[in-house]
Write a protein that holds these residues in place. Structure first.
Motif, PDB file in Angstrom:
ATOM      1  N   THR A   4       0.848  -1.187   0.000  1.00 25.29           N
ATOM      2  CA  THR A   4       0.000   0.000   0.000  1.00 25.29           C
ATOM      3  C   THR A   4       0.885   1.237   0.000  1.00 25.29           C
ATOM      4  O   THR A   4       1.762   1.383   0.859  1.00 25.29           O
ATOM      5  CB  THR A   4      -0.925   0.023   1.234  1.00 25.29           C
ATOM      6  N   THR A   5       0.677   2.087  -0.978  1.00 24.28           N
ATOM      7  CA  THR A   5       1.429   3.340  -1.043  1.00 24.28           C
ATOM      8  C   THR A   5       0.429   4.481  -0.932  1.00 24.28           C
ATOM      9  O   THR A   5      -0.781   4.256  -0.984  1.00 24.28           O
ATOM     10  CB  THR A   5       2.191   3.467  -2.375  1.00 24.28           C
ATOM     11  N   HIS A  29       4.380   1.634  -8.016  1.00 19.92           N
ATOM     12  CA  HIS A  29       4.886   0.654  -7.064  1.00 19.92           C
ATOM     13  C   HIS A  29       3.741  -0.185  -6.496  1.00 19.92           C
ATOM     14  O   HIS A  29       3.878  -1.401  -6.319  1.00 19.92           O
ATOM     15  CB  HIS A  29       5.654   1.344  -5.936  1.00 19.92           C
ATOM     16  N   ALA A  30       2.618   0.442  -6.236  1.00 15.47           N
ATOM     17  CA  ALA A  30       1.471  -0.310  -5.714  1.00 15.47           C
ATOM     18  C   ALA A  30       0.836  -1.157  -6.804  1.00 15.47           C
ATOM     19  O   ALA A  30       0.599  -2.359  -6.632  1.00 15.47           O
ATOM     20  CB  ALA A  30       0.435   0.653  -5.130  1.00 15.47           C
ATOM     21  N   ARG A  36      -2.493  -1.383  -3.240  1.00 16.53           N
ATOM     22  CA  ARG A  36      -3.419  -0.260  -3.105  1.00 16.53           C
ATOM     23  C   ARG A  36      -2.665   1.057  -3.145  1.00 16.53           C
ATOM     24  O   ARG A  36      -1.562   1.183  -2.644  1.00 16.53           O
ATOM     25  CB  ARG A  36      -4.150  -0.354  -1.758  1.00 16.53           C
ATOM     26  N   PHE A  37      -3.332   2.048  -3.722  1.00 24.29           N
ATOM     27  CA  PHE A  37      -2.752   3.388  -3.825  1.00 24.29           C
ATOM     28  C   PHE A  37      -3.734   4.355  -3.168  1.00 24.29           C
ATOM     29  O   PHE A  37      -4.860   4.505  -3.616  1.00 24.29           O
ATOM     30  CB  PHE A  37      -2.529   3.729  -5.298  1.00 24.29           C
ATOM     31  N   VAL A  38      -3.286   4.962  -2.078  1.00 24.67           N
ATOM     32  CA  VAL A  38      -4.162   5.820  -1.274  1.00 24.67           C
ATOM     33  C   VAL A  38      -3.887   7.289  -1.613  1.00 24.67           C
ATOM     34  O   VAL A  38      -2.737   7.684  -1.795  1.00 24.67           O
ATOM     35  CB  VAL A  38      -3.888   5.568   0.237  1.00 24.67           C
ATOM     36  N   MET A 196      -3.788   3.874   7.716  1.00 22.26           N
ATOM     37  CA  MET A 196      -4.049   3.497   6.324  1.00 22.26           C
ATOM     38  C   MET A 196      -3.173   2.323   5.894  1.00 22.26           C
ATOM     39  O   MET A 196      -3.138   1.963   4.726  1.00 22.26           O
ATOM     40  CB  MET A 196      -3.853   4.717   5.416  1.00 22.26           C
ATOM     41  N   ALA A 197      -2.456   1.755   6.854  1.00 22.79           N
ATOM     42  CA  ALA A 197      -1.629   0.566   6.618  1.00 22.79           C
ATOM     43  C   ALA A 197      -0.682   0.748   5.438  1.00 22.79           C
ATOM     44  O   ALA A 197      -0.546  -0.113   4.567  1.00 22.79           O
ATOM     45  CB  ALA A 197      -2.514  -0.666   6.407  1.00 22.79           C
ATOM     46  N   ILE A 198      -0.022   1.928   5.430  1.00 18.39           N
ATOM     47  CA  ILE A 198       0.910   2.221   4.328  1.00 18.39           C
ATOM     48  C   ILE A 198       2.171   1.365   4.506  1.00 18.39           C
ATOM     49  O   ILE A 198       2.817   1.401   5.554  1.00 18.39           O
ATOM     50  CB  ILE A 198       1.291   3.723   4.323  1.00 18.39           C
TER      51      ILE A 198
END
Ligand code: GLU
Length: 476
Positions: A4-5, A29-30, A36-38, A196-198
């Motif tokens: 996740t990024t 990268h995600a 996931r991309f936040v 956000m669990a980055i």
């Protein structure tokens, strides 16, 4: 583990080139690993953040098609959460109330400087075993400070820069909430990245100094032995003069590049190469970027923005694009030039003809305007030079030849022009230039066959008729 990024712009202006590259690297990268991309809007600085800037960033992200997963987070909507975490840190003794005044803190810093040490808060209000804290003064709202570890070191494992080690004694007890209770920037970032669990924090290297502070706060929240996110600090983009890219170097806002006729895919392609390479390949589709991009191979040094190369990349993308894929941008540019309601098929036809000869979509649109604008005047200078006594008759012959064509193609149209010039024993230019003036009003347009195909049969014949009549009265 899902990768996740996040992209976490502060909405204080448009999305600039550097921000777009950070967003792209994070997105790639995600997405390359199905992660996931936040998207998170860091709008806690209420004085500098504006709604227009938020919108400008969202518009640019949409245009670049860097789609985020899930909701868009706004830090200003998360104050309750930040307050909850601050309370927890206080309860755990990992943060403390500090009643020192601004003047006192400045005096502490001054004293540290005088001793040749890093200017720091001196820990007056920091609880320590066996220490008696001063009595809190009446009527003073405290700030909350994070109790930074007093010894040891913090290591950033950076995928771009390698390991960076900082001694904790260098770090201040950071203010995480101001006297009015509002949380500070470095603290919000940590809570967000945690919530956000980055897993991978990819951002500009202007944030390297924040990272050890953020790591310490994060460790206080998740425990010393929990897995930290991986960091990648991406170097700056410089202008040709070696200075950090700014307005002085021309357009820096992503949407200015749209206005100038760049394709989103071309801009992304240019940006991905700014600091990263895959062999000597220059042109990448989105799919190829996803396949080959690797954050670990981003170079550690700054890169230089080169507008000429961007233009070249754009041209290459125009050439390889399917005409249908250019319809959206062409429609947007034509609309800005006042031309609306053109159907997709027509736009794709135009794109098919123009894409090989233009460097930008803006140029495509500008060089197609003649198709939609009636000829209201023939440029007098061009008429004087190219319209002769024989011209109306030559144009009439061309008109008749074109009217008889079964198929309206460039080849067929130019065969007619050639035939007329051969029949009348005059050079091609004596026929082609008057045709151009007749159908566009001036002597400059795409090749004659492209011009006529763009215009279509009916319009071509009508404009030739009008010109034959108009030129008949020219002195020649
Ligand atoms: N909001 C910061 C900026 O716009 C980025 C913070 C981060 O990526 O951690 O520079």
């Amino acid at each position: 583990m899902t990768i996740t990024t996040r992209f976490a712009p502060s909405p204080t202006g448009y999305l600039h080139i550097g921000g777009a590259r950070t967003a792209l690297y994070s997105w790639l990268h995600a997405k390359a690993s199905g992660g996931r991309f936040v998207l998170r809007i860091e709008d806690t600085d209420r004085e500098r953040s504006t709604d227009e800037a938020v919108q400008a960033i969202l518009d640019a992200m949409e245009w670049l098609d860097l789609e985020h997963d899930g909701e868009i987070y706004y830090q200003t909507k998360r104050f309750d959460r930040y307050a909850e975490v601050i309370d927890w840190l206080l309860a755990e003794g990992k943060a403390y109330r500090c009643y020192s005044t601004a003047e006192e803190v400045e005096a502490m810093r001054e004293a540290a400087r005088a001793k040749g040490e890093k200017p720091k808060y001196d820990g007056t209000w920091r609880p320590m075993p066996g220490k008696t804290l001063p009595e809190p003064p009446e009527g003073v709202d405290p700030v909350i400070r994070f109790a930074t570890p007093l010894d040891g070191e913090t290591v950033i494992h950076d995928m771009v820069k390698g390991d960076i080690t900082i001694s904790n004694t260098e770090l201040d007890d950071l203010v995480i909430a101001r006297a009015d209770g509002t949380p500070t920037y470095n603290f919000c970032v940590v809570v967000d990245d945690m919530d956000m669990a980055i897993s991978h924090i990819i951002r500009g290297d202007d944030h390297v100094n924040n990272t050890p502070r953020q790591i310490n706060i994060l460790k206080a929240l998740i425990g010393d032995f929990a897995e930290l996110p991986v960091y990648a600090h991406v170097p700056m983009i410089l202008g040709a003069d070696g200075k950090r890219l700014s307005k002085r170097h021309g357009a820096v806002g992503v949407m200015r590049y749209r206005e100038e006729g760049y394709l989103p895919g071309a801009l992304l392609n240019y940006l991905v190469r700014l600091g990263w390479a895959h062999g000597d390949q220059e042109i990448f589709t989105r799919e190829q970027m996803l396949e080959h991009f690797d954050i670990e191979h981003v170079q550690g040094g700054a890169s230089t923005f080169d507008p000429d190369k961007l233009l070249w990349v754009n041209q290459e993308h125009l050439k390889m694009a399917a005409p249908e894929d250019l319809v959206g941008e062409l429609r947007w540019h034509l609309a800005r030039l006042g031309i609306e309601d053109v159907d997709d098929t027509r736009l794709a036809e135009i794109a098919a003809i123009q894409k090989g000869r233009c460097k930008t979509v803006l140029e495509m649109a500008e060089q197609t305007l003649f198709v939609f604008q009636p000829v209201t005047e023939y440029e007098p200078k061009a008429v004087k030079k190219h319209v002769k006594a024989a011209t109306p008759d030559l144009l009439a012959q061309v008109r008749d030849g074109l009217a008889k064509l079964d198929e309206w193609t460039g080849e067929a149209a130019s065969a007619v022009v050639k035939q007329v010039s051969a029949d009348n024993e005059v050079g091609m230019g004596k026929v082609a230039q008057p045709i151009r003036i007749a159908v566009t009003g001036g002597p400059v347009s795409p090749s004659i066959d492209d011009t006529l195909v763009l215009l279509g049969r009916d319009e071509t014949l009508a404009r030739l008729d009008a010109a034959v009549a108009a030129f008949a009265s020219e002195p020649g």
